[in-house]
Scaffold this motif. Sequence first.
Motif, PDB file in Angstrom:
ATOM      1  N   MET B 224     -48.256   5.965-104.859  1.00 17.38           N
ATOM      2  CA  MET B 224     -49.690   6.085-105.144  1.00 17.38           C
ATOM      3  C   MET B 224     -49.828   6.708-106.531  1.00 17.38           C
ATOM      4  O   MET B 224     -49.332   7.802-106.778  1.00 17.38           O
ATOM      5  CB  MET B 224     -50.360   6.974-104.096  1.00 17.38           C
ATOM      6  N   ASP B 226     -52.549   7.242-109.921  1.00 18.97           N
ATOM      7  CA  ASP B 226     -53.824   7.100-110.639  1.00 18.97           C
ATOM      8  C   ASP B 226     -53.909   8.255-111.623  1.00 18.97           C
ATOM      9  O   ASP B 226     -52.882   8.707-112.122  1.00 18.97           O
ATOM     10  CB  ASP B 226     -55.011   7.044-109.655  1.00 18.97           C
ATOM     11  N   ARG B 228     -55.173  11.316-110.933  1.00 14.03           N
ATOM     12  CA  ARG B 228     -55.375  12.640-110.351  1.00 14.03           C
ATOM     13  C   ARG B 228     -54.562  12.922-109.090  1.00 14.03           C
ATOM     14  O   ARG B 228     -54.613  14.027-108.550  1.00 14.03           O
ATOM     15  CB  ARG B 228     -56.851  12.851-110.060  1.00 14.03           C
ATOM     16  N   THR B 229     -53.836  11.914-108.575  1.00 12.98           N
ATOM     17  CA  THR B 229     -53.119  12.145-107.315  1.00 12.98           C
ATOM     18  C   THR B 229     -52.098  13.270-107.468  1.00 12.98           C
ATOM     19  O   THR B 229     -51.235  13.219-108.332  1.00 12.98           O
ATOM     20  CB  THR B 229     -52.449  10.841-106.854  1.00 12.98           C
ATOM     21  N   SER B 230     -52.196  14.269-106.603  1.00 12.71           N
ATOM     22  CA  SER B 230     -51.413  15.491-106.764  1.00 12.71           C
ATOM     23  C   SER B 230     -50.422  15.694-105.623  1.00 12.71           C
ATOM     24  O   SER B 230     -50.403  14.939-104.646  1.00 12.71           O
ATOM     25  CB  SER B 230     -52.359  16.685-106.807  1.00 12.71           C
ATOM     26  N   PHE B 231     -49.619  16.729-105.779  1.00  9.79           N
ATOM     27  CA  PHE B 231     -48.684  17.119-104.735  1.00  9.79           C
ATOM     28  C   PHE B 231     -49.442  17.474-103.445  1.00  9.79           C
ATOM     29  O   PHE B 231     -48.955  17.199-102.348  1.00  9.79           O
ATOM     30  CB  PHE B 231     -47.860  18.320-105.232  1.00  9.79           C
ATOM     31  N   ALA B 232     -50.617  18.055-103.580  1.00 10.12           N
ATOM     32  CA  ALA B 232     -51.428  18.370-102.395  1.00 10.12           C
ATOM     33  C   ALA B 232     -51.834  17.083-101.670  1.00 10.12           C
ATOM     34  O   ALA B 232     -51.833  17.021-100.441  1.00 10.12           O
ATOM     35  CB  ALA B 232     -52.668  19.166-102.804  1.00 10.12           C
ATOM     36  N   ASP B 233     -52.160  16.046-102.449  1.00 12.33           N
ATOM     37  CA  ASP B 233     -52.487  14.746-101.838  1.00 12.33           C
ATOM     38  C   ASP B 233     -51.270  14.179-101.120  1.00 12.33           C
ATOM     39  O   ASP B 233     -51.369  13.610-100.033  1.00 12.33           O
ATOM     40  CB  ASP B 233     -52.932  13.751-102.912  1.00 12.33           C
ATOM     41  N   LYS B 235     -48.851  15.826 -99.764  1.00 11.39           N
ATOM     42  CA  LYS B 235     -48.695  16.523 -98.483  1.00 11.39           C
ATOM     43  C   LYS B 235     -49.724  16.034 -97.470  1.00 11.39           C
ATOM     44  O   LYS B 235     -49.394  15.822 -96.304  1.00 11.39           O
ATOM     45  CB  LYS B 235     -48.835  18.043 -98.692  1.00 11.39           C
ATOM     46  N   MET B 296     -43.405  13.839-106.813  1.00 11.09           N
ATOM     47  CA  MET B 296     -44.318  13.335-107.837  1.00 11.09           C
ATOM     48  C   MET B 296     -43.520  12.477-108.815  1.00 11.09           C
ATOM     49  O   MET B 296     -42.456  12.906-109.286  1.00 11.09           O
ATOM     50  CB  MET B 296     -44.974  14.499-108.579  1.00 11.09           C
ATOM     51  N   GLN B 313     -50.640  10.136-113.011  1.00  8.51           N
ATOM     52  CA  GLN B 313     -49.776  10.927-112.149  1.00  8.51           C
ATOM     53  C   GLN B 313     -49.880  10.374-110.741  1.00  8.51           C
ATOM     54  O   GLN B 313     -50.832   9.672-110.402  1.00  8.51           O
ATOM     55  CB  GLN B 313     -50.151  12.411-112.207  1.00  8.51           C
TER      56      GLN B 313
END
Lengths: 693, 348
Positions: B224, B226, B228-233, B235, B296, B313
């Motif tokens: 995934m 884009d 803004r996709t983060s490590f929190a996403d 998880k 990531m 990211q």
Amino acid sequence: MRVPLEWLKEHVAVKVAPKALAERLTLGGLEVVGIHDSTDGPVFDIEITPNRADCLSILGVAREVAALTGQRLKLSSGAGGGSQGAREKRHPRPSPLAPRPRIHIEDRKGCARYVGRLIDGVRIGPSPDWMQRRLAACGVRPINNLVDITNYVLFEYGQPLHAFDFERLASGTILVRRAQPNERITTLDGVTRTLTTDMLVIADAKAPVAVAGVMGGAGSEVTPQTTRVLLESALFDPILVRRTARALGLASESSYRFERGVDPAGVEAASRRAAALIQELAGGAETYALDVGAKAPRRSAISLHTEHIQRLLGSSMSPTLMRTTLAKLSCRVASDSSGRTLRVEPPSFRRDLVHPVDLAEELARLSGYDRINARLPSRTMSAGTSEAGSRYARLQSLRCFCASLGLTEAITWSLVSPEELARCGESAQHGLRLSNPLSQDHAVLRPSLTVGLVQAVRRNLTQGAGGVRLFELGAVFRASEPSGKHTEQLHLGIALAGAWNRDWQGQIRADFFRLKGLVASLVERLCQAALHVETISLPWAEPGYGVELRIDGRPIGVAGQLARAIATAWDVEEPVWLAELSVEALLELRRASTTARAPSAFPPVKRDLSVVVDQAVAFERIARAVREVGGALAGRVELIDRYVGRQVPEGKHSLTFGIEYRDASRTLTAAEVDVLHQRISQVLASQFGAVLR
Amino acid sequence: MSEPAAPLQELEQLLADATGAIAQAQSAGQLEPLRVKFLGRKSRLAEIMKLIPRASPEERGEIGKRANQFKAAVESQLRERTVALAQRPTGPGIDVTLPGITTPQGRLHPITSTLGSILGLLTAMGFETIEGPELEYERYNFDALNIPRDHPSRESFDTFFVDTPSPEPKKGRLLLRSHTSPVQVRVMEQRKPPLRIVVPGKVYRPDPLDPSHSFMFHQVEGLMVDDRTSFADLKGVLDEFLRALFGANTKTRFRPHFFPFTEPSAEVDIACTSCSGVGCSTCGRKGWLEIMGCGMVHPNVFRAVGYDPERVQGFAFGMGVERIAMLKHGVTDIRLFFENDLRFLGQF
């Protein structure tokens, strides 16, 4: 990496129980895969990932423990078990009698730095118990005090060391150079190895005395008679060491560490530590210390935008916390005036910290991955409209349709043996070969699904299955000579043997027409098209029983009975029926959607037509004639009976067609149907000599 | 006893007679004469009814009531018997306990159905299923994934190489892909973010066959990407996915790990499905089962496909399908999946 807890405690205070420490390390990224008992207490078995070369030592793990548990590293690293002395001698006193070693690095790329220390007057003997126990706990056999000390410091500091018997180095010379073509060396394991110019060696004035960073030579090893020792602590190129170790098929604790990268700033410290231990435990005195090559260059700083890290992690970690966390890892951190950009200089031993994202992982793991709150992304929605996306759904429904036809899905090996390929009548030359197969049983990429399916059929018949009905959807590979181009295509295979179905009312055996019917159903369902077959010769099929499968004249695959000779070679008694279709062709000919027609409101007129005709006339020709004459009014033409026996002459058979006449716009009269029906039988009589029954 | 007592006794006797006769009737045709006999105009009932006007007023009511009860009882028995007779088989009957005739059943391979559940969940979460070739180039399998030649990280990816000159030498040697990650690269080279894809497929590694290793197995890879996709996403998505796959109470933990193509990287464990975290033979006494790897996407991977790591990211994850199928179905030997024994396949 094995880490005895008591040794670790020499470098860092451990204030939690071993299990709790193991948990903390595991969740910090150093997975403790086991805790073993030894006479000196627990020994941790830690899996060190390839990026963490800095943790391939007791000191490295201690640094990690300190960072993870908030303890300080003990800097009195000169202790060494129960030993009190072993102080470093910073200023060696050259003895006028001792010969001066000469060290020269010829290949600066392969060896950035070489520290040599000459220690005179050593007495070779066993190392002390405490050292032997620690080495044993790390999985190394004690040899003598000199060798044990080099191993001990390797485990403690992570810097590989080597001790040469100085008297056995021709002209007292150390030369770091590439090996000459076909130069030979007998390594410590007693094997004589031929070297190439791609390999880095340590040579004396005459010949190689060690394979650099991999293993020492037998000719210069320390023996019970050794009195003068040259201690090597050097920095060898990771790639060169790795290639050499691979080419020689020789891996050692030393090459393992060099490949992953040792601390460039630790070369001298480890050398001093070992020299001190030698003088304490084996006697003698250091007479020369030579440091050749470049000092470790200062690391370039990483510019860390704290907002970028927050965005990447999805965490609101403050710049202040980032600074203190990185400081725990011995990074030098400075911040700009805004406080939002940090300038981070990682310590020399953390060669894995290069990108800002590397620091992001450090920040996340030190505070704990569990501290980052999971959240579900909210995004715009997409129906997944790409062609690639729907392809997989189509393949899944093809699988489901095969299963609904009564076939069970098999997954057979994509790698087959050349011998089995040949046994299936396939030439191995179409198959791509592996250059490093595990065994000849799985050495060739399958050019078709035949071998795997025949194997599966045989296995099930051998295990007592009364009938086998299998399908497989899988890739097949072909090489095309001489262009070197290769193809990878998705095929659908079907295999039938024995009973199609058996119950107390009777048995239906698998045969050609069962197989053809299955394929026809697939074609009808997927492509809304009629299946045609043409007899061809197939390498694996019984002559006369092999066909090419076609839709509108386009070949989509083959089918037939496995040649009896092949079946016998596979110890299969039952007839085996195989089909193999190109999935790409099926998908290309797929009818995407149908335009529905309302069924006719006018009743059909059903008539049967029985004719006796020569068996040599292909059924399809007769059926085509019936359809042609019947035209649009003969809505459905089906073969509803075929009879061979006493009531028809030898060589002939009776065929009964069920014909449904209908018109979409009116009710047909009996009279007009009679005329048409009669004309059909007349045409069959004149074209094929058919006799009405 | 006065005379009117007799009709009551007679009605009682008549009811017994009628009940017996109706029960013995074997067809509807035999019931009609019984109706006439017991309820018809010339029946004893009819005669008793005729006597009612002559009876004393107190007896009159009693006889009338009993006569009506008799009539209702007989009619009801006739009805029931008619229904019972209609339901009786006309022929010799069948032994309904003989086995039913089944239609030949086909089945999907357990790996296919496990893949189906995994992909079904991820598709519902907005991931698009994409496949890629099994025969792959070094560039896609390694180089573009930040796994340089002569780097120890390649060691985790022992690979089968194909003994044929590469038709595209720039892309390196031909090999059997050792993971599904090369498809990430192929897709990113052809598309721009945002991306949400899952990649199922066969992968190959030269591990000799034993109960827990196979040189051919299946993986599912997810990506995934884009702005803004983060490590929190990451998880969040994997927590949700694993709870859907293994049950709403599934506990997960993320452990730092190393993969060359992601940074930060993690391994995801779930609390052991057999012992719920206590420690047993399934989880090797750890209480946790390693279920997938993730992280990531590394900036070098973005660079290799021509993305700007400053602007995009996202995360990637991967899991072994056999491992999940084994956990879900209690299979302890991976080789069973490739023996194609119908006695095994028939259970799914």
